[in-house]
Design an enzyme around this catalytic site. Structure first.
Site, PDB file in Angstrom:
ATOM      1  N   HIS A 309      -7.906  -5.442 -41.059  1.00 49.95           N
ATOM      2  CA  HIS A 309      -8.726  -6.450 -41.021  1.00 49.95           C
ATOM      3  C   HIS A 309      -8.287  -7.530 -40.188  1.00 49.95           C
ATOM      4  CE1 HIS A 309     -11.687  -4.908 -43.516  1.00 49.95           C
ATOM      5  NE2 HIS A 309     -11.011  -4.981 -44.678  1.00 49.95           N
ATOM      6  N   CYS A 349     -11.050  -6.779 -36.004  1.00 48.69           N
ATOM      7  CA  CYS A 349     -11.982  -7.770 -35.553  1.00 48.69           C
ATOM      8  C   CYS A 349     -11.370  -8.992 -35.013  1.00 48.69           C
ATOM      9  CB  CYS A 349     -13.103  -8.425 -36.573  1.00 48.69           C
ATOM     10  SG  CYS A 349     -14.219  -7.091 -37.145  1.00 48.69           S
TER      11      CYS A 349
END
Length: 483
Positions: A309, A349
């Protein structure tokens, strides 16, 4: 016994003798021919065993054909595929089985090699095959044309290029690929991603002989040297399912497994680490930097891959503490492996924005993102932009992000991330003759085509930051241990 009976017996014996003299020697000759043919087939396979093992591409496709024509039982194919995950071991076991079958497997093997794009091996085993009616039959039955730009063309592949350049009476093709022509990028397709257990197309001695311009030793003046064995070291950090509150990154193990296989086949030693907390990530990255510095005289490249992440300028460990990408990852390597390429691949991301066609387009998507929930509410998130002025010049580095700054990166729970899967496919099929920059172009174009094909999904554009001073070719399959 009467004279008549003696004559009859004499005729019978004579007929038997003539019969034996006619048939028995022929049987012996046929048996000898069979034995001789078996010996010749085994001799050719044994003589070319090394080349078959280390330069055969699409071994799975070869086995599929041999199974379809009854040469290899399905049980044997399954055993080879599952018991031997390393491509060379798989091909070695395949050759061992074919040697046990003698001449019965030789001709089907040549046909299978031809259909799988191993023309250089076909010529080694039977130099007349490409001119035979059998090849024409196989072309008619298996080689379906592809429509590109409204024109029907033969599939673009290594085997087709070799046929183009043969000085024979083989029919010519209109759509010849030139290695030095940038237009070949436009007709090479990568939508069908390589499966698990894929094989990288290697730059073999036969291909270098066919395309002398690809000889790595002849372009060292303008390219990074990429011939060491091992080629280099690759650190692969895969954070998947040990997060405290963040969602499980389903599909990331697929990415990691195929990435490991890709770089091992190219020639790297891959160090895989899974589900690391903040301090572990810091230590692993620093230790890896020290390792490649120690090995700088014996390796030509380093690759650092992180799947996790992420946020704006950050990557998360599984304890949900954030590493600053610039400070804790990239800058660590500023003074290491100087003069040699260092490639960073980051699947995460870089913000929370979606690159949508419309506001409603995200509602029916089947993708998951690698973004955190409510990013700005977390105290350990750097919500600002990159502070590039604080970072030294990143000589000989290339940083490849899965998405542009401020945007999310999409991942399929079943198949892995679209960026990583596309990257693997492009590398596996073109690293033997494309440099890194051209492969980046292929990945960008292919991802754009994939997202355009699914109107219900948002777009995603990778970001490539290049500080390389030379062209970077990976030269899979080539090495020079005499440094």
């Amino acid at each position: 016994m009467s004279d008549q009976e003696k004559v009859i017996l004499t005729l019978v014996e004579l007929l038997k003798k003539n019969s034996l003299n006619i048939t028995y020697p022929d049987n012996i000759e046929n048996n000898n021919n069979d034995g001789h043919e078996d010996d010749e087939c085994i001799k050719k396979l044994t003589k070319n065993r090394y080349k078959l093992i280390y330069s055969m591409c699409q071994a799975t496709k070869v086995m599929d054909y041999l199974e379809s024509v009854g040469v290899i039982p399905r049980s044997v194919c399954s055993r080879i595929l599952h018991q031997y995950p390393v491509p060379e071991d798989r091909k070695r076991e395949l050759i061992n089985f074919l040697l046990s079958r003698g001449k019965n497997a030789f001709r089907p093997l040549i046909e299978a090699l031809y259909l799988a794009g191993n023309q250089h091996l076909v010529q080694l085993l039977d130099e007349n095959f490409l001119l035979s009616n059998i090849r024409q039959r196989l072309d008619a039955e298996y080689h379906f044309p592809t429509v590109i730009g409204g024109q029907s063309t033969i599939p673009t592949s290594i085997e087709d290029e070799q046929l183009h350049n043969m000085n024979t009476n083989v029919e010519s093709f209109d759509n010849k690929i030139s290695i030095d022509d940038l237009s070949d990028i436009e007709i090479t397709k990568f939508e069908d991603e390589v499966p698990m257990g894929f094989e990288v197309q290697l730059l073999t001695a036969d291909l270098i002989e066919q395309y002398p311009q690809l000889d790595p030793t002849k372009r060292l003046d303008k390219c990074y040297r990429m011939l060491s064995k091992p080629r280099g070291y690759c650190l692969l950090i895969n954070n998947v399912d040990a997060f405290k509150t963040m969602e499980i990154r389903q599909g990331s193990d697929v990415d990691a497994s195929k990435l490991k296989s890709l770089f091992e086949q190219i020639g790297f030693i891959v160090l895989l680490r899974r589900n690391l907390i903040y301090t572990e990530m810091i230590n692993v990255i620093e230790n890896f930097a020290n390792l490649i510095e120690e090995k700088k005289d014996s390796c030509d490249c380093a690759v650092i891959i992180i799947l996790s992440h992420g946020g704006n300028g950050t990557i998360y460990a599984v304890d949900e503490l954030a590493l600053n990408v610039d400070e804790h990852i990239i800058s660590v390597f500023d003074d290491h492996l100087i003069g040699k390429p260092k490639l960073f691949i980051i699947q995460a991301c870089r913000g929370s924005q979606c690159n949508n066609r419309s506001i409603a387009s995200i509602s029916n998507t089947r993708w998951s993102s690698d973004s955190i929930t409510n990013e700005n509410s977390r105290t350990n998130v750097d919500s600002g932009g990159y502070k590039t002025t604080m970072v030294p010049i990143r000589s000989d580095m290339a940083i490849w992000y899965s998405t542009v700054k401020d945007y999310v990166s999409w991942r399929s729970p079943d198949d892995g991330s679209i960026f990583i899967q596309t990257l693997i496919t492009v590398f596996a099929r073109t690293a033997w003759y494309y440099d890194l920059a051209r492969m980046v172009t292929c990945v960008n174009r292919t991802m754009d085509e994939k997202f355009r094909a699914h109107e219900s999904t948002p777009f995603q554009t990778p970001c490539f930051e290049c500080h390389l001073r030379n062209d970077l070719y990976f030269n899979p399959g080539c090495c020079n241990e005499n440094r």
